[in-house]
Structures are given as C-alpha cells and as structure tokens.
Design a protein around this motif. Structure first.
Motif, PDB file in Angstrom:
ATOM      1  N   GLN A  25       7.978 -34.678  21.397  1.00 50.56           N
ATOM      2  CA  GLN A  25       6.900 -33.668  21.209  1.00 50.56           C
ATOM      3  C   GLN A  25       7.301 -32.418  20.770  1.00 50.56           C
ATOM      4  O   GLN A  25       6.979 -31.788  20.088  1.00 50.56           O
ATOM      5  CB  GLN A  25       5.913 -33.615  22.616  1.00 50.56           C
ATOM      6  N   GLN A  26       8.304 -32.116  21.627  1.00 54.53           N
ATOM      7  CA  GLN A  26       9.272 -30.697  21.277  1.00 54.53           C
ATOM      8  C   GLN A  26       9.712 -30.647  19.925  1.00 54.53           C
ATOM      9  O   GLN A  26       9.223 -29.659  19.196  1.00 54.53           O
ATOM     10  CB  GLN A  26      10.445 -30.429  22.328  1.00 54.53           C
ATOM     11  N   LEU A  27      10.336 -31.892  19.447  1.00 58.86           N
ATOM     12  CA  LEU A  27      10.787 -31.968  18.032  1.00 58.86           C
ATOM     13  C   LEU A  27       9.589 -31.576  16.938  1.00 58.86           C
ATOM     14  O   LEU A  27       9.578 -30.889  15.962  1.00 58.86           O
ATOM     15  CB  LEU A  27      11.345 -33.420  18.011  1.00 58.86           C
ATOM     16  N   GLU A  28       8.386 -32.511  17.317  1.00 62.28           N
ATOM     17  CA  GLU A  28       7.320 -32.210  16.462  1.00 62.28           C
ATOM     18  C   GLU A  28       6.690 -30.793  16.345  1.00 62.28           C
ATOM     19  O   GLU A  28       6.593 -30.454  15.097  1.00 62.28           O
ATOM     20  CB  GLU A  28       5.975 -33.102  17.174  1.00 62.28           C
ATOM     21  N   LEU A  29       6.915 -30.312  17.463  1.00 62.67           N
ATOM     22  CA  LEU A  29       6.300 -28.741  17.371  1.00 62.67           C
ATOM     23  C   LEU A  29       7.472 -27.986  16.677  1.00 62.67           C
ATOM     24  O   LEU A  29       6.873 -27.003  15.696  1.00 62.67           O
ATOM     25  CB  LEU A  29       6.696 -28.244  18.830  1.00 62.67           C
ATOM     26  N   LEU A  30       8.782 -28.206  16.808  1.00 64.50           N
ATOM     27  CA  LEU A  30       9.726 -27.532  16.096  1.00 64.50           C
ATOM     28  C   LEU A  30       9.563 -27.665  14.569  1.00 64.50           C
ATOM     29  O   LEU A  30       9.684 -26.662  13.523  1.00 64.50           O
ATOM     30  CB  LEU A  30      11.270 -27.915  16.460  1.00 64.50           C
ATOM     31  N   ASN A  31       9.130 -29.070  14.384  1.00 62.67           N
ATOM     32  CA  ASN A  31       9.178 -29.529  13.018  1.00 62.67           C
ATOM     33  C   ASN A  31       8.059 -28.640  12.032  1.00 62.67           C
ATOM     34  O   ASN A  31       7.753 -28.226  11.137  1.00 62.67           O
ATOM     35  CB  ASN A  31       8.775 -30.980  12.832  1.00 62.67           C
ATOM     36  N   GLN A  32       6.966 -28.574  12.968  1.00 62.35           N
ATOM     37  CA  GLN A  32       5.791 -27.877  12.668  1.00 62.35           C
ATOM     38  C   GLN A  32       6.116 -26.363  11.975  1.00 62.35           C
ATOM     39  O   GLN A  32       5.639 -26.042  11.078  1.00 62.35           O
ATOM     40  CB  GLN A  32       4.515 -28.170  13.511  1.00 62.35           C
ATOM     41  N   ALA A  33       6.644 -25.916  13.200  1.00 57.69           N
ATOM     42  CA  ALA A  33       7.038 -24.362  12.878  1.00 57.69           C
ATOM     43  C   ALA A  33       7.865 -24.291  11.561  1.00 57.69           C
ATOM     44  O   ALA A  33       7.770 -23.342  11.039  1.00 57.69           O
ATOM     45  CB  ALA A  33       7.883 -24.062  14.269  1.00 57.69           C
ATOM     46  N   LEU A  34       8.735 -25.521  11.509  1.00 55.95           N
ATOM     47  CA  LEU A  34       9.708 -25.253  10.503  1.00 55.95           C
ATOM     48  C   LEU A  34       8.927 -25.260   9.092  1.00 55.95           C
ATOM     49  O   LEU A  34       9.138 -24.552   8.063  1.00 55.95           O
ATOM     50  CB  LEU A  34      10.600 -26.640  10.503  1.00 55.95           C
ATOM     51  N   ILE A  35       7.772 -26.298   8.950  1.00 51.71           N
ATOM     52  CA  ILE A  35       7.095 -26.504   7.869  1.00 51.71           C
ATOM     53  C   ILE A  35       6.174 -25.275   7.601  1.00 51.71           C
ATOM     54  O   ILE A  35       6.118 -24.602   6.579  1.00 51.71           O
ATOM     55  CB  ILE A  35       5.987 -27.650   8.255  1.00 51.71           C
ATOM     56  N   ASP A  36       5.657 -24.421   8.776  1.00 47.47           N
ATOM     57  CA  ASP A  36       5.108 -23.312   8.700  1.00 47.47           C
ATOM     58  C   ASP A  36       6.050 -22.296   7.743  1.00 47.47           C
ATOM     59  O   ASP A  36       5.556 -21.476   7.017  1.00 47.47           O
ATOM     60  CB  ASP A  36       4.468 -22.736  10.104  1.00 47.47           C
ATOM     61  N   SER A  37       7.174 -21.949   8.757  1.00 46.64           N
ATOM     62  CA  SER A  37       8.052 -21.212   7.956  1.00 46.64           C
ATOM     63  C   SER A  37       8.523 -21.212   6.575  1.00 46.64           C
ATOM     64  O   SER A  37       8.681 -20.514   5.943  1.00 46.64           O
ATOM     65  CB  SER A  37       9.353 -21.028   8.837  1.00 46.64           C
ATOM     66  N   ASN A  38       8.735 -22.718   6.256  1.00 45.74           N
ATOM     67  CA  ASN A  38       8.794 -23.040   4.905  1.00 45.74           C
ATOM     68  C   ASN A  38       7.794 -22.343   4.017  1.00 45.74           C
ATOM     69  O   ASN A  38       8.124 -21.796   2.874  1.00 45.74           O
ATOM     70  CB  ASN A  38       9.084 -24.452   4.609  1.00 45.74           C
ATOM     71  N   HIS A  39       6.489 -22.554   4.626  1.00 45.56           N
ATOM     72  CA  HIS A  39       5.478 -22.334   3.589  1.00 45.56           C
ATOM     73  C   HIS A  39       5.334 -20.800   3.510  1.00 45.56           C
ATOM     74  O   HIS A  39       5.220 -20.319   2.448  1.00 45.56           O
ATOM     75  CB  HIS A  39       4.272 -22.957   4.760  1.00 45.56           C
ATOM     76  N   ASP A  40       5.678 -20.021   4.656  1.00 48.45           N
ATOM     77  CA  ASP A  40       5.960 -18.808   4.598  1.00 48.45           C
ATOM     78  C   ASP A  40       6.699 -18.218   3.574  1.00 48.45           C
ATOM     79  O   ASP A  40       6.447 -17.357   2.737  1.00 48.45           O
ATOM     80  CB  ASP A  40       6.201 -18.087   5.970  1.00 48.45           C
ATOM     81  N   LEU A  41       7.721 -18.922   3.473  1.00 48.00           N
ATOM     82  CA  LEU A  41       8.773 -18.638   2.623  1.00 48.00           C
ATOM     83  C   LEU A  41       8.245 -18.842   1.014  1.00 48.00           C
ATOM     84  O   LEU A  41       8.657 -17.982   0.108  1.00 48.00           O
ATOM     85  CB  LEU A  41       9.984 -19.517   2.754  1.00 48.00           C
TER      86      LEU A  41
END
Lengths: 131, 426
Positions: free
Chosen positions: B177-193
C-alpha cells in the motif's frame, strides 16, 4: 503571377504585426485582415458568401483563446465548404506531438515561428507550395 | 460375606479373570506400541494415563517439532499432544490431553473444523482456522492424516502456527500500500514535470522569441544608424537570447526523454551518421575537416534519439578543434568480444562498440565521468558555445538503450567517446 489570398489567424498583436510587415509586402500574396482566433475565422468564412473569394491559404497559430489551432483544423475539416482550403500551423514551439496532431487533422505543414525576416520569407515560400 | 455361596465366589473369580485378561491385553498393546495413552472414564470425567513406549525416540522427535502435533480419537478426543501444541493454546499438557479438540477451536471456526474432521477419515485434508489461546485466538493451519492402527483408527493433526506468516502477509500488504502511494506520488510528480516542460516550451519561449525577433528587426533596419557601442550591445542581446533559446530547447529535449514514447525500430547507424555529417557539410569544408566513417552496424533503437546522440558527439568533435591542425574525426565500430562477457561460452556478440574519435583539444581525464553531467562545461563560453546539456542527453539516451558511454582523452591530442550498444533492444 498568381496572387493567393492568405489569412492569418493569430491572437498576439506583435506576431500579427510582424507577419504583416514581413509577408504583407509580397506581390504574390493578398493578405486578408487578420482574425484573432478560430471562432473569428469561422465567422469570417461564413460571411464570405462568394465561394471564389475564400482564402487559398489559412495560417494558424496554435495557442489562441476560444478556438485554438487544432480545434480550428478540426472545424475546417468538418465543413465541406472549407475542407479543401490549405491550412498550415505555425507555433512558438513545434514539438513532435503538435506536428503529429496537426498533420492528422489535415494541416499541410507545421513549423516554428521564425525569428528574422529571412525566416519569414522562407516560411511563406514553403507555405505557398501547398496552395 | 460368610453367606456368599460357592456360585457367587465362582462368578467373582470369573469376573476377576476377565479383568486380568483385559489388563494383560492392555499391557501387550502398550508393549507393542499400539497404545499411546489410556483414557479411563472416571466418576469426575475422563482421566488420562500416558505411556513411555518403545518409540520413545520418535516421540522425542515429535516433541522437538515447531508445529503442534496431536492425535485424535474417533470421537475427537485428544489422546496425544506434544508440548508445542499445549503452549500454542496456552494450557498445561495435562489440561490438553483427554479434552475434546473442538474445545480449542474458536466458535466461529467450529463448522470448518467439523468439516475437516469429517473428511479427515477418508483423505488427508488441510485447512486454516483459529485456535483459542486464553482470551485470544491464534491463526493456524491444520493438517489431518488418518492413522490406521491395529484395530482402530485415529487422526493425527499437525498444527502450524500462522501468526508469523500472517504478520508477514500483513506487513507485505502494508508495504504494498505504501508502495502504491509512493508510485502515485511519482506519477503525479512526473505529471507536474511534464506540465512544467510544456509551460517552459511555450510560455518561456514566447517572450524570448520576441526579444530575438525585435532585436533582429532592429539590427536589420537600423544597424548602420547605431553608434559602435550600441551595435555591440545589440549583438550581445541577440547572442544571449539565441543561447537561451538553445538552452530551453535542449532542456526540453532532455526532460522529454523521461516521458516514454519509445518507438523501437531497426536503425542503420551508417545511414544515420552519413546523414548527420551531411548536415555539417558547410562547416566541414570551411574548416577543411576530414570525417572518416567506417562500416557501422544496424541496431534496434529509437532512431530520433540515436540521431541525437551521434549528432551531439559529432558536433562536439567538430567544435572542440585544435587551432593548429585540421580536424580529423573517425567513427568506427567493432563487435564486443563475446569471450570477455563474464566468461560465457563463445557466442555471437550481442553488443557492438562504436567509437567517435577526434584530434581536437581533448580534456583532462579526471573529467571523464563528470563530463556527462547536466550543465557540465569544461571550456569557457567565450571560446566554445554550448548549453552543457549535449553529453547529458547522449548519456541518458544510451542508458535508455541499455548501453554504455564512456569518454577518454589526452589534453591537446583529442577525445574518444565509446558507446557500447546491444544489437537487439531487450
């Protein structure tokens, strides 16, 4: 020499002025009054009752309010009266996505905005190839 | 007593004889190891007697097991239990043996056990259920095996404590679950980039282009009217704005490399390199440079990206030239010796090594690694123009192609860039 009617669809007054300066004095072009976006272009085309007076070439900016370059291409393509008019897109930054999208929507050419007089001359020569 | 008749005494003897026979049978059964324990119905419930039998060593083995081991009678009575099971249920061994096994099953899992117990007489069965331990429950796995004894049947049950396993599963779930959250954060951050890249692409370039075009306009129209110093300022404005334009485009290209769109195709490097060298035609003839292109392989990769790599390398080779000798650039390729690939048996080489070698100014070998960092520049801007992004882009692309790029040089003698690329992508 054939004189082609060209209309610029551009919301930026500086770019519109530069286009007029560099392309307005060409003898092979009759530059129609510039319109500010796709909606204004469609209205202008509608008001041109005489079919023979429609522009030969439409030069579209991509980033415009109300109806941008992509949307305008779409609207032109959907109307049989305008589908055969050559449309090209020039944008500040033409990346592969923009180029592909616009080509798919029927743009004859997609290019970056020039940065000097020579660039404008060459761009217009290229555009006229498609008319 | 005195009035007992002979018949009564005879009957008494007969009765004692029968009990003796029974006792002897039991003794015999104990000796032969058929019986582990005796459960005797007493006035205050079942009483149990356990025995040391001939299979004592086997019993010791069972005692040492980390699993609970019990034997159940046909009625579900625990006739044997190892101490592991008794500690599992938190009761002394004497409280375990002789009890109904179902007493230790959590009420909610009673039907599960009943089902297992029913089936266990016909086949070996396993099932997970909760076993009571004081006021709590323990998650266990029961494994039931039918035992055929001499004249009766029993069921042996191996009880595995699943607490640790369940805890591991819980932890795993939590980590996932933590990994999924991190993954989502990463996707968001990539999207921001990506958003940033798109903002940079348009909104930053718009005003920059205006600076460039109006400066050019000014230069074309009024250059001769300007005093010498103003002409110089104007030139500086134009060259700075041009530089910034190159920078922005290079950064965009670099950031865009992360965003996927990995179109893989067969790329003829010979055709690619010839094409690039053609682009430098004017430059090459102006500087009387010589570019030697040896046969290059066909590799699988992204054509646009590989073009970028070789464009940057050839551009560098033609840019950082020595003033005292005509530029000479050699582009060549050798297969990587399969024997050197970790001692694997000789096979067709899977990688090729492509070299771009020049005779330019070179660089100090201590920069051989840092030269690939973003914005790393070894030469002053005044002598060599550039954004400091070219080699970083090249490295990122080669990394994405699962290849390797290294540089080596002797100052004043030239630089050599080696790229190791797999012929096939993945």
């Amino acid at each position: 020499m054939t004189v082609r009617r060209v209309i610029l669809v551009e919301d930026d007054p500086d770019d519109s002025e530069l286009f007029t300066i560099f392309c307005g004095n060409r003898t092979d072009i009759a530059l129609l009054p510039t319109v500010g976006n796709g909606v204004e272009l469609m209205a202008f085309l509608e008001s041109t009752a005489d079919y023979t007076q429609l522009p030969h070439l439409i030069v579209l900016d991509q980033n415009m309010p109300r109806m941008n370059g992509r949307q305008t291409l779409q609207a032109l393509r959907e109307n049989p009266r305008y589908a055969s008019i050559s449309a090209v897109v020039y944008s500040t930054y033409a990346d592969t996505t923009l180029i592909q999208d616009c080509k798919n929507l029927g743009a004859k050419m997609v290019t970056s905005k020039p940065i000097d007089a020579e660039g404008y001359r060459k761009m217009m020569d290229d555009f006229l190839e498609f008319v | 007593m005195m009035q007992q008749t002979t018949d009564e005494l005879l009957a008494e003897i007969e009765n004692l004889r029968a009990r003796l026979g029974e006792a002897e049978d039991t003794l015999e059964a104990i000796r032969t190891g058929q019986v582990d324990a005796l459960v005797v119905q007493g006035s205050d419930g079942h009483a149990l007697f356990t025995l040391r039998t001939a299979d004592h060593s086997y019993r010791m083995f069972i005692e040492q097991m980390t699993e609970g081991a019990i034997t159940l009678s046909a009625s579900g009575l625990i006739v044997y239990s190892n101490s592991q099971f008794s500690s599992m249920v938190g009761e002394p061994l004497s409280n375990v043996i002789g009890r109904q096994f179902s007493d230790f099953i959590a009420p909610s899992h009673q039907p599960v056990f009943d089902e297992l117990f029913k089936k266990g007489w016909f086949e070996n069965v396993k099932g997970e259920l909760l076993v009571k331990k004081g006021d709590t429950v323990v998650s266990t796995l029961l494994s039931l095996n039918r035992l055929q004894l001499e004249d009766e049947v029993a069921i042996s049950v191996i009880v595995t404590d699943l607490t640790a396993q369940k805890e591991t599963e819980r932890q795993l779930l939590l980590k996932n679950q933590q990994l999924e959250l991190l993954n989502q954060a990463l996707i968001d951050s990539n999207h921001d980039l990506q958003q940033f890249a798109s903002v940079a692409s348009h909104d930053l370039q718009e005003p920059l282009r205006k600076i460039l075009i109006f400066s050019n306009f000014l230069k074309e129209q009024s250059f001769n009217d300007l005093p010498g110093s103003s002409r110089q300022y104007l030139e500086k404005i134009i060259s700075s704005a041009s530089r910034m334009k190159v920078l922005i485009i290079d950064i965009l290209n670099y950031s865009r490399l992360s965003s996927g769109d990995d179109l893989t195709e067969e790329v003829s490097l010979t055709a690619l390199v010839n094409e690039i060298v053609d682009d430098f035609d004017l430059w090459i003839s102006e500087r009387q440079a010589r570019v030697e292109i040896h046969p290059l392989p066909v590799v699988e990769g992204n054509r646009g990206q590989l073009r970028q790599v070789f464009y940057n390398l050839i551009n560098n080779a033609l840019k950082f030239t020595s003033p005292d000798k005509p530029p000479h650039v050699v582009i060549s390729c050798t297969p990587v010796d399969p024997d050197t690939q970790g001692g694997l048996p000789p096979q067709e080489s899977a990688h090729c090594s492509i070299r771009v070698k020049d005779n330019g100014i070179g660089f100090d070998d201590q920069f051989a690694t840092s030269i690939f960092n973003l914005f790393e520049k070894l030469n002053p801007k005044s002598t060599f123009e550039g954004s400091g992004i070219g080699l970083a882009i090249a490295k990122k692309i080669i990394d994405k192609h699962h290849g390797l790029i290294v540089a080596q040089s002797t100052p004043g003698e030239g630089a050599e860039f080696s790229i190791v690329l797999p012929y096939k992508r993945q």
